[in-house]
Design a protein around this motif. Structure first.
Motif, short mmCIF file in Angstrom:
data_model
loop_
_atom_site.label_atom_id
_atom_site.label_comp_id
_atom_site.label_asym_id
_atom_site.label_seq_id
_atom_site.Cartn_x
_atom_site.Cartn_y
_atom_site.Cartn_z
N ILE A 281 0.83 -1.20 0.00
CA ILE A 281 0.00 0.00 0.00
C ILE A 281 0.87 1.25 0.00
O ILE A 281 0.63 2.20 -0.77
N VAL A 282 1.88 1.28 0.86
CA VAL A 282 2.76 2.44 0.94
C VAL A 282 3.45 2.67 -0.40
O VAL A 282 3.49 3.80 -0.92
N ASP A 283 4.00 1.63 -0.98
CA ASP A 283 4.69 1.76 -2.26
C ASP A 283 3.75 2.25 -3.35
O ASP A 283 4.08 3.15 -4.12
N SER A 284 2.55 1.68 -3.41
CA SER A 284 1.59 2.05 -4.45
C SER A 284 1.16 3.50 -4.29
O SER A 284 1.02 4.24 -5.28
N MET A 285 0.94 3.93 -3.05
CA MET A 285 0.53 5.30 -2.79
C MET A 285 1.63 6.29 -3.18
O MET A 285 1.37 7.32 -3.81
N PRO B 285 6.55 11.45 3.90
CA PRO B 285 7.24 10.29 4.49
C PRO B 285 6.37 9.04 4.40
O PRO B 285 5.13 9.12 4.47
N ASP B 286 7.02 7.89 4.29
CA ASP B 286 6.27 6.63 4.26
C ASP B 286 5.38 6.49 5.48
O ASP B 286 4.27 5.94 5.40
N ALA B 287 5.85 6.99 6.64
CA ALA B 287 5.06 6.86 7.86
C ALA B 287 3.73 7.57 7.76
O ALA B 287 2.73 7.13 8.36
N ALA B 288 3.68 8.66 7.00
CA ALA B 288 2.42 9.39 6.84
C ALA B 288 1.41 8.55 6.07
O ALA B 288 0.21 8.59 6.36
N VAL B 289 1.88 7.79 5.09
CA VAL B 289 0.99 6.91 4.34
C VAL B 289 0.59 5.72 5.19
O VAL B 289 -0.58 5.33 5.25
N LEU C 140 -10.40 5.08 0.96
CA LEU C 140 -9.38 5.74 0.14
C LEU C 140 -9.58 7.25 0.03
O LEU C 140 -8.61 8.01 0.18
N PRO C 141 -10.79 7.76 -0.22
CA PRO C 141 -10.93 9.23 -0.27
C PRO C 141 -10.53 9.90 1.04
O PRO C 141 -9.85 10.93 1.03
N GLU C 142 -10.94 9.31 2.17
CA GLU C 142 -10.58 9.88 3.47
C GLU C 142 -9.07 9.82 3.69
O GLU C 142 -8.47 10.75 4.23
N ALA C 143 -8.46 8.72 3.26
CA ALA C 143 -7.00 8.57 3.40
C ALA C 143 -6.26 9.62 2.58
O ALA C 143 -5.32 10.26 3.06
#
Length: 217
Positions: free
Chosen positions: A21-25, A38-42, A50-53
């Motif tokens: 998920i992190v990589d795709s985002m 930062p990856d941590a934020a994702v 997904l819209p809320e994220a």
């Protein structure tokens, strides 16, 4: 049995997909032209719809960007990301054992209906779940509507159900629905923030969760 129904989150709980998920985002954000974060934020927003994220990570995102990002992210997650993804070890056997012992199983996820159905089909596990609920057909976590709908559909009282998830969104949702919860420490959120939500336990593997349910569930 203390519980009749066990409701599972999907990503980071049953499926080891956090890094995918992190990589795709991140890949999708670069393609769409959104600022890098930062990856941590994702990782922190995994579990939301997904819209809320996307609005949480990129508060200034406009509607056209949101629609484009949704499509590009889905493409990376399904096909273009090179990060491996699959069940945590022992998950299919664990779910099969729960069904054989008489538990009803359900899924409450921030995934889309299309995304969950694709994974249930590809992983050949959909038949194990009596009901499923996705963020794009109800309210996103941590609102409890998702759980309330599952309880109503399966005719189970809140005190007869257990929520299992790897994020505070899962645990806060369970608390709001009047349900007990168990946290999984092998997913998106770390132990300290999970424990602050008051789960009955925190487990770090599917085997540990199975042992806990045998004793306490």
């Amino acid at each position: 049995m203390r519980f009749k129904l066990i409701i599972f989150d999907w990503d980071g709980t049953l499926v080891d997909s956090t890094q995918r998920i992190v990589d795709s985002m991140q890949q999708a954000a670069g393609e769409v032209g959104l600022p890098q974060v930062p990856d941590a934020a994702v990782q922190n927003i995994i579990g939301l719809g997904l819209p809320e994220a996307l609005r949480t990570v990129w508060p200034a995102i406009d509607e056209p960007q949101l629609q484009t990002m949704t499509q590009v992210y889905a493409r990376y997650f399904v096909a273009d990301s090179q990060v491996a993804m699959g069940f945590f070890p022992g998950t299919p056997e664990f779910l099969e054992g729960l069904v054989e012992r008489g538990y009803l199983l359900a899924v409450a996820t921030g995934k889309s209906r299309r995304g969950l159905d694709r994974m249930l089909r590809d992983l050949k596990i959909g038949h194990r779940f009596a009901a499923t609920r996705c963020a794009d057909e109800t309210r996103s976590k941590p609102h409890p509507l998702m759980l309330r709908e599952l309880l109503s559909e399966l005719n189970v009282a809140p005190d007869e159900a257990l929520m299992v998830g790897d994020t505070t969104y899962d645990l806060d949702m369970a608390n709001a629905a009047g349900m007990a919860s168990v946290a999984m420490g092998h997913g998106a959120h770390d132990d300290q923030v999970l424990l602050a939500c008051g789960p009955l336990a925190i487990c770090h593997s599917i085997q540990e969760l199975n042992d806990w349910i045998r004793i306490n569930g």
